[in-house]
Design an enzyme around this catalytic site. Sequence first.
Site, PDB file in Angstrom:
ATOM      1  N   THR A  94       0.876  -1.182   0.000  1.00  0.00           N
ATOM      2  CA  THR A  94       0.000   0.000   0.000  1.00  0.00           C
ATOM      3  C   THR A  94       0.911   1.230   0.000  1.00  0.00           C
ATOM      4  OG1 THR A  94      -1.595  -1.241   1.318  1.00  0.00           O
ATOM      5  CG2 THR A  94      -1.924   1.137   1.155  1.00  0.00           C
ATOM      6  N   LYS A 170      -7.300   1.361  -3.132  1.00  0.00           N
ATOM      7  CA  LYS A 170      -6.830   0.732  -1.883  1.00  0.00           C
ATOM      8  C   LYS A 170      -6.883   1.726  -0.718  1.00  0.00           C
ATOM      9  CE  LYS A 170      -4.905  -1.632   1.297  1.00  0.00           C
ATOM     10  NZ  LYS A 170      -5.590  -2.663   2.057  1.00  0.00           N
ATOM     11  N   LYS A 238       0.167   5.362   8.300  1.00  0.00           N
ATOM     12  CA  LYS A 238       0.728   5.654   6.960  1.00  0.00           C
ATOM     13  C   LYS A 238      -0.386   5.706   5.911  1.00  0.00           C
ATOM     14  CE  LYS A 238       1.710   2.003   4.831  1.00  0.00           C
ATOM     15  NZ  LYS A 238       1.082   1.061   3.923  1.00  0.00           N
TER      16      LYS A 238
END
Length: 299
Positions: A94, A170, A238
Amino acid sequence: MKVGFIGLGHMGAAMAGNLIKAGHEVTAYNRTPEKAAALVAAGARVAGTVSEASQGDAVMTMLANDEAVESVVLGRDGIVSSLRSGALHVSSSTISVALSERLSREHAQRGQRYIAAPVFGRPDAAAAAQLVVVAGGDKTAVEAARPLLEAIARRVFVAGEAPQAANLVKLSGNFLNASVIESLGEAFALITKGGIDRQRYLEILGSLFNVPAYNIYGALIAGGRFEPAGFAAPLGQKDIRLLLAAADSLGVPMPLGGLLRDRFLTLIAHGGERLDWSAIGALPAQDAGLTAARDRLAS
Ligand SMILES: NC(=O)c1ccc[n+]([C@@H]2O[C@H](COP(=O)([O-])OP(=O)(O)OC[C@H]3O[C@@H](n4cnc5c(N)ncnc54)[C@H](OP(=O)(O)O)[C@@H]3O)[C@@H](O)[C@H]2O)c1
């Protein structure tokens, strides 16, 4: 296919194992070499360097964050300088939309193919080859990668011909997961302070919202089980940071994203690095003065 696999963390080790089970010839590399031992027993060859793992038809990466991907892909003797022309990089980490765009350009300049194929599902889903993969990239490159993607997934979706489309999907999906965690945390704080049994409440939720996000995170929050982490809090932090960067560059206000950003800052500031990201779901209970949540975060 002859495939290199780089990044044998919680997700990568399981994904590489399923590539072997599906009959692919896997050469695995991890920065910390000890983590490759179980894969060797399953039939993988171990590479001593990134370059050695990048000599096949394809190389798949499942690394922590942008910094790790930059160093492995663009660094000295990294994937772009090792992969032969025409070979394929499947990036499942990701990462930011911006880095994915950059990887597209760097690979294209060398005649290499690149797709983004980030995944939904936690390590147990990875072990069971039940991930949901969202791929982005040129049609023929996605088709070339399909045997690898099908070996790890229960569903493979194609977001579009630009790889970064998959990265954006995502990030949006993890924003929704984190929003569910936050709202479950608030609801659990409310019913707990109101004296309602948490497990009974979980059963009620199960019949109202019978979907993975509610079932998985509801159980973790009800039980206060945030260790060992399946998806570590710094990685969740993150993802929200990358979501907000994408929202910023597209000019999309996401006020809930800002709230989640602060939740992760609070969790990490209180020593939550080792906890699962769903531990942000304990913060509303802490705000409400419930001792159990305070103890959980302090321990
Ligand atoms: N866990 C989940 O539920 C989940 C689900 C979907 C997507 N993801 C995403 O999948 C990716 C991997 O997640 P994970 O949970 O498997 O993470 P993880 O267990 O922390 O593994 C991270 C991997 O990246 C490597 N790495 C980190 N920094 C590096 C660097 N500077 N250079 C080279 N290698 C480096 C680690 O190597 P070492 O072993 O040497 O540290 C390890 O192989 C992340 O992008 C995450 O957001 C995770």
